[in-house]
Each structure stands twice: as structure tokens, then as C-alpha cells.
Design a protein around this motif. Structure first.
Motif, PDB file in Angstrom:
ATOM      1  N   GLN A 147       0.829  -1.204   0.000  1.00  0.00           N
ATOM      2  CA  GLN A 147       0.000   0.000   0.000  1.00  0.00           C
ATOM      3  C   GLN A 147       0.866   1.257   0.000  1.00  0.00           C
ATOM      4  O   GLN A 147       1.853   1.333   0.739  1.00  0.00           O
ATOM      5  CB  GLN A 147      -0.927   0.033   1.219  1.00  0.00           C
ATOM      6  N   GLU A 148       0.490   2.199  -0.831  1.00  0.00           N
ATOM      7  CA  GLU A 148       1.091   3.540  -0.851  1.00  0.00           C
ATOM      8  C   GLU A 148      -0.056   4.496  -0.567  1.00  0.00           C
ATOM      9  O   GLU A 148      -0.942   4.665  -1.397  1.00  0.00           O
ATOM     10  CB  GLU A 148       1.728   3.809  -2.220  1.00  0.00           C
ATOM     11  N   ASP A 149      -0.051   5.132   0.592  1.00  0.00           N
ATOM     12  CA  ASP A 149      -1.238   5.883   1.029  1.00  0.00           C
ATOM     13  C   ASP A 149      -0.985   7.369   1.290  1.00  0.00           C
ATOM     14  O   ASP A 149      -1.651   7.986   2.100  1.00  0.00           O
ATOM     15  CB  ASP A 149      -1.816   5.244   2.290  1.00  0.00           C
ATOM     16  N   ARG A 150      -0.008   7.954   0.549  1.00  0.00           N
ATOM     17  CA  ARG A 150       0.294   9.375   0.763  1.00  0.00           C
ATOM     18  C   ARG A 150      -0.035  10.255  -0.441  1.00  0.00           C
ATOM     19  O   ARG A 150      -0.104  11.474  -0.326  1.00  0.00           O
ATOM     20  CB  ARG A 150       1.776   9.554   1.098  1.00  0.00           C
ATOM     21  N   SER A 151      -0.220   9.671  -1.606  1.00  0.00           N
ATOM     22  CA  SER A 151      -0.308  10.447  -2.841  1.00  0.00           C
ATOM     23  C   SER A 151      -1.643  11.158  -2.991  1.00  0.00           C
ATOM     24  O   SER A 151      -2.674  10.724  -2.477  1.00  0.00           O
ATOM     25  CB  SER A 151      -0.068   9.524  -4.041  1.00  0.00           C
ATOM     26  N   THR A 152      -1.605  12.272  -3.742  1.00  0.00           N
ATOM     27  CA  THR A 152      -2.821  13.053  -4.015  1.00  0.00           C
ATOM     28  C   THR A 152      -3.040  13.294  -5.507  1.00  0.00           C
ATOM     29  O   THR A 152      -4.062  13.848  -5.885  1.00  0.00           O
ATOM     30  CB  THR A 152      -2.751  14.421  -3.301  1.00  0.00           C
ATOM     31  N   ASN A 153      -2.074  12.906  -6.363  1.00  0.00           N
ATOM     32  CA  ASN A 153      -2.223  13.047  -7.806  1.00  0.00           C
ATOM     33  C   ASN A 153      -1.366  11.988  -8.489  1.00  0.00           C
ATOM     34  O   ASN A 153      -0.661  11.213  -7.820  1.00  0.00           O
ATOM     35  CB  ASN A 153      -1.836  14.452  -8.282  1.00  0.00           C
ATOM     36  N   THR A 154      -1.418  11.954  -9.819  1.00  0.00           N
ATOM     37  CA  THR A 154      -0.748  10.881 -10.558  1.00  0.00           C
ATOM     38  C   THR A 154       0.758  10.890 -10.359  1.00  0.00           C
ATOM     39  O   THR A 154       1.377   9.844 -10.165  1.00  0.00           O
ATOM     40  CB  THR A 154      -1.077  10.986 -12.058  1.00  0.00           C
ATOM     41  N   LEU A 155       1.386  12.071 -10.418  1.00  0.00           N
ATOM     42  CA  LEU A 155       2.834  12.132 -10.224  1.00  0.00           C
ATOM     43  C   LEU A 155       3.227  11.616  -8.854  1.00  0.00           C
ATOM     44  O   LEU A 155       4.204  10.876  -8.715  1.00  0.00           O
ATOM     45  CB  LEU A 155       3.324  13.575 -10.422  1.00  0.00           C
ATOM     46  N   GLU A 156       2.470  11.987  -7.822  1.00  0.00           N
ATOM     47  CA  GLU A 156       2.766  11.481  -6.481  1.00  0.00           C
ATOM     48  C   GLU A 156       2.489   9.982  -6.394  1.00  0.00           C
ATOM     49  O   GLU A 156       3.230   9.252  -5.719  1.00  0.00           O
ATOM     50  CB  GLU A 156       1.950  12.242  -5.437  1.00  0.00           C
TER      51      GLU A 156
END
Length: 378
Positions: free
Chosen positions: A237-246
């Protein structure tokens, strides 16, 4: 005879450059121009072949004759799709794009028709510029659509060690909605195909927690995948991103950390090529990446990862993966037909906006000279 040899040599050169560039890194959007150029140089050659040449010439003439009717059909389709979007989706600029595109094309053509019929010379330069600018954008869009179709078929051949699923808004702040479910289901299909072939891919659910969400998108996607029969140990799980680049940057960190802890040779090799300080360490990814080098100045891409998103978003996700240095191709899950039109227009607008200076210069080179000529003549 010499002229024919030179022509065939140029055609061969264009085709070789196109194939080499696509094979080295299919995610580069410059390939769309090479692909379009290849089509343009091959068609005249096909026209010289007995039998096939007549078919090519007839097809070209048919396109010219049907172009006005096809344009009217396109305008009607775009407007009808825009009305459907207004009825079925919340009102936003992105959801209005098909309606606005249809109206915009209709206005430009109506302006050109008024000038032709009435001879309104003061409007002639404006009409000329509008038609040429519209033609430029239309050409760019056709190249984008055509190459996206080609890229989608190339990306499907990936044999990934990690399958990254890009998140989307949750229904009710907690549950995976239809759009996101389509992405996860598509990723699970790839995961099971690879498992059946004897490989051991890992799913990476990527998506942070929005202000109106009770859980992260990654957690909701992971729960959904487990309910579909995926083992929890096969999910990261990666649960910090807010957009595609992140999504891509932070997923790269998660993948490198996982690769560093793994005893699988191919994953250890991935970790060794990362930016981490030691085994198991998390890579430090700078917030702004250097501009990627052109494909023929870099080693051929060896994609060890696969990004799964919606079909309309796959091409842009692939370009972002290239931008952040992720060794990944991107594929798309099918979406509703009525939604796809506005969505793909939104992706095209976003890509044009990312390179707006280049497109403004090219548009000016296409539209301004002839507009100036018309202005002087009238």
C-alpha cells in the motif's frame, strides 16, 4: 530510377527511426509524430503498387468527399455526448469538454461558411486563423489517439514484478466505486495471468486519503482485492499520494523498499538500481525530476513494473512514469463509452497544457503565415 531509390531510402529511414524509437521507449509522445510521419510516407508508396494503389487512391478520394458529412456527424456526436454527460455526471469543466468541443467546431465552420458565402472580407483573416488553428489541434488529437492505440497494445506485453494501481475517489468516503473497481479488477486479471504463468507479481495499491474520505484509497483498494481472492501478503500500500505524479513517485519508494527486502534476484536487481542507501531503505525521490533524455540517447526500457489506471488515462500515466524515471508501462481498464469521450479530451487538454509553449509556437507557424497572406489580399 534514381529518384525512386532516394524516395524508398527516405521511407526506409523514417520507418527505421520510428521502430527504433518506439522499441527503446514507447512512452515518449514524440513517437506519435514519427508514427504519423511513417503513415504519410508509406501511403504514397502503397499507391504505386498495382491493384493496391487504386484502392489507396479511391480511399483518399472517398475521405475527401465524405469529410464535410463526417464533420457534421462529429459535431452532432460531441454535442449529444456533452448533453449526456450533463445528465449523468456532476457539472464541471472537464465534463463539459465534449459539449464545448462540438460547439467550438460548429462555430468555426459556421464562420468560415459565412465568409465563403457572403464574401465578408473583414472576417476572412479571423476565419482563416480559426480554421487553421482548429486543424492544428485536430491533427494533434488524431496523432494522440492513434499513438495511444498503438501504445496500449505494446504495453500489454509487459511481464511486471509489481503492478501499481492508481487510486480514484471513494464512494461514500469508504468504498471502491465502479471506476476504481474497474482498475483493481483489471490489475487482478493481470496478477492472476502472471501467477498462472509461474511468475510472482505483487500488487501496489496507490492512493492517499482525501479530505472527504474516512480511509485511504490504498486501504479501500486492498480490502477490495482481498475480497476478490488476492492474498494480503501479495499487496503493498502507498497511502500518501494526491495526484498521478505522487502516485508514481511514492509507489517507486514502496517498490524499492520491498525489492530491497526480497530474496528474489530480479527484485534485488531492481533495488540495486534504485536510489536507496542500503538494502530495505526507502528511496529518496526529488520533487522535481530532470527532463528525460530522448529514447535514442538512453538504454532500451526494461519495464519491471506495470501501472494500471483507466483506459483514457493510460497514455498520460505512461508519460508521467517516464518523467519520474519509473521502469513501467501503463495500461488502462475499460470505462463507460459515454464517459470516455470527455475523459480523453480532458487528458489531451492536460497534455497540451503541459507543453503549451511548444504547441503555441507550432500553432503560430501553421496558422499565422497564411492568415497574414489573406489579410494582405483582402
Amino acid at each position: 530510377m534514381i529518384e525512386l531509390s532516394v524516395a524508398l531510402g527516405l521511407v526506409t529511414l523514417v520507418l527505421v527511426l520510428t521502430v527504433v524509437s518506439i522499441r527503446r521507449d514507447a512512452r515518449w509522445l514524440g513517437n506519435a509524430y514519427l508514427f504519423g510521419l511513417s503513415v504519410l510516407v508509406v501511403l504514397p508508396v502503397l499507391a504505386l503498387i498495382p491493384g493496391l494503389g487504386l484502392l489507396v487512391i479511391f480511399g483518399g478520394l472517398l475521405l475527401l468527399v465524405l469529410a464535410p458529412l463526417a464533420t457534421l456527424v462529429l459535431i452532432g456526436f460531441l454535442i449529444a455526448n456533452g448533453v449526456q454527460m450533463l445528465r449523468r455526471e456532476r457539472r464541471s469543466f472537464a465534463h463539459l469538454l465534449s459539449l464545448l468541443a462540438g460547439i467550438g467546431i460548429a462555430v468555426v465552420l459556421a464562420l468560415a461558411l459565412v465568409v465563403l458565402v457572403t464574401g465578408a472580407t473583414p472576417l476572412a483573416p479571423i476565419a482563416t486563423f480559426a480554421v487553421l488553428a482548429l486543424g492544428y489541434l485536430g491533427g494533434e488529437f488524431v496523432l494522440y489517439l492513434g499513438y495511444s492505440w498503438v501504445y496500449a497494445r505494446l504495453a500489454r506485453r509487459s511481464r511486471p514484478s509489481h503492478i501499481v494501481v492508481l487510486g480514484a475517489g471513494l464512494r461514500g468516503g469508504r468504498e471502491v466505486g465502479p471506476l476504481l473497481a474497474g482498475r483493481v479488477d483489471h490489475a487482478i486479471g493481470v496478477y492472476r495471468r502472471e501467477r498462472d504463468a509461474g511468475r510472482e507479481p505483487v500488487l501496489v495499491m496507490s492512493g492517499g486519503q482525501g479530505p472527504d474520505e474516512q480511509v485511504s484509497e490504498a486501504a479501500a483498494m486492498a480490502d477490495y482485492a482481498v475480497r476478490q481472492g488476492v492474498l494480503p501478503g501479495h499487496i503493498l500500500q502507498e497511502d500518501r499520494s494526491t495526484n498521478t505524479l505522487e502516485n508514481l513517485r511514492f509507489s517507486r519508494q514502496v517498490v524499492l523498499a520491498h525489492a530491497g527486502r526480497s530474496d528474489r534476484p530480479e527484485l534485488q536487481a531492481l533495488a540495486a538500481n534504485g536510489d536507496e542507501a542500503g538494502p530495505g531503505a526507502v528511496a529518496v525521490v526529488e520533487p522535481i525530476e530532470e527532463k528525460p533524455r530522448l529514447p535514442w540517447f538512453t538504454p532500451p526500457l526494461e519495464a519491471s513494473m506495470l501501472v494500471v489506471t483507466s483506459d483514457y488515462h493510460a497514455m498520460r500515466a505512461a508519460t508521467h512514469a517516464r518523467k519520474v524515471g519509473l521502469p513501467a508501462h501503463a495500461i488502462g481498464a475499460p470505462t463507460a463509452r459515454y464517459y470516455w469521450v470527455s475523459a480523453v479530451l480532458r487528458e489531451f487538454v492536460a497534455l497540451v497544457n503541459e507543453r503549451r509553449v511548444k504547441h503555441l509556437v507550432l500553432m503560430a507557424l501553421v496558422a499565422v503565415p497564411l492568415t497574414l497572406v489573406v489579410t494582405l489580399l483582402v
